[in-house]
Design a protein around this motif. Structure first.
Motif, PDB file in Angstrom:
ATOM      1  N   ARG A  28       1.139  -1.040   0.204  1.00 53.62           N
ATOM      2  CA  ARG A  28       0.209   0.168   0.370  1.00 53.62           C
ATOM      3  C   ARG A  28       0.423   1.535  -0.233  1.00 53.62           C
ATOM      4  NH1 ARG A  28      -5.327  -1.354   0.633  1.00 53.62           N
ATOM      5  NH2 ARG A  28      -5.882  -3.453   1.261  1.00 53.62           N
ATOM      6  N   TYR A  31       1.828   1.771  -3.536  1.00 53.55           N
ATOM      7  CA  TYR A  31       0.875   2.495  -4.708  1.00 53.55           C
ATOM      8  C   TYR A  31       0.412   3.996  -3.860  1.00 53.55           C
ATOM      9  CZ  TYR A  31      -3.998   1.937  -6.580  1.00 53.55           C
ATOM     10  OH  TYR A  31      -4.895   2.579  -7.038  1.00 53.55           O
ATOM     11  N   PHE A  56      -1.304   0.277 -12.407  1.00 50.89           N
ATOM     12  CA  PHE A  56      -2.540   0.201 -11.116  1.00 50.89           C
ATOM     13  C   PHE A  56      -3.661  -0.149 -11.914  1.00 50.89           C
ATOM     14  CE2 PHE A  56      -1.489   5.202 -10.208  1.00 50.89           C
ATOM     15  CZ  PHE A  56      -0.987   4.016  -9.317  1.00 50.89           C
ATOM     16  N   VAL A  59      -3.712  -3.703 -10.576  1.00 52.13           N
ATOM     17  CA  VAL A  59      -4.481  -4.050  -9.106  1.00 52.13           C
ATOM     18  C   VAL A  59      -5.926  -4.113  -9.816  1.00 52.13           C
ATOM     19  CG1 VAL A  59      -4.397  -2.914  -7.163  1.00 52.13           C
ATOM     20  CG2 VAL A  59      -2.484  -3.006  -8.411  1.00 52.13           C
ATOM     21  N   LEU A  66      -2.093  -6.727  -3.930  1.00 56.22           N
ATOM     22  CA  LEU A  66      -2.015  -5.553  -3.217  1.00 56.22           C
ATOM     23  C   LEU A  66      -1.798  -5.849  -1.719  1.00 56.22           C
ATOM     24  CD1 LEU A  66      -1.901  -2.508  -2.891  1.00 56.22           C
ATOM     25  CD2 LEU A  66      -4.280  -2.549  -2.671  1.00 56.22           C
TER      26      LEU A  66
END
Length: 69
Positions: A28, A31, A56, A59, A66
């Motif tokens: 995370r 990300y 992205f 995911v 993730l």
């Protein structure tokens, strides 16, 4: 992993992108760092922006995991 500063050299970002694309996992904090890079309009190349968008997409579609650390 160190925080990615938009003023840092691109090899750090490139290494992060390569690691994520190779492993198929992103945590995370990574990300959020990538999201920050995109939204801050930092000096990233079109190729790097494309790789970030691909991550992205992966995911969202479940191709990448993730993970929580």
């Amino acid at each position: 992993m160190r925080w990615l500063n938009p003023n840092q050299s691109n090899p750090t970002l490139t290494q992060l992108l390569d690691r994520i694309l190779t492993s198929g996992e992103i945590d995370r904090s990574e990300y959020l760092k990538l999201m920050s890079m995109i939204l801050s309009d930092s000096q990233i190349t079109d190729a790097q922006r494309s790789e970030i968008n691909r991550i992205f997409d992966y995911v969202q579609t479940g191709r990448f995991t993730l993970i929580d650390l």
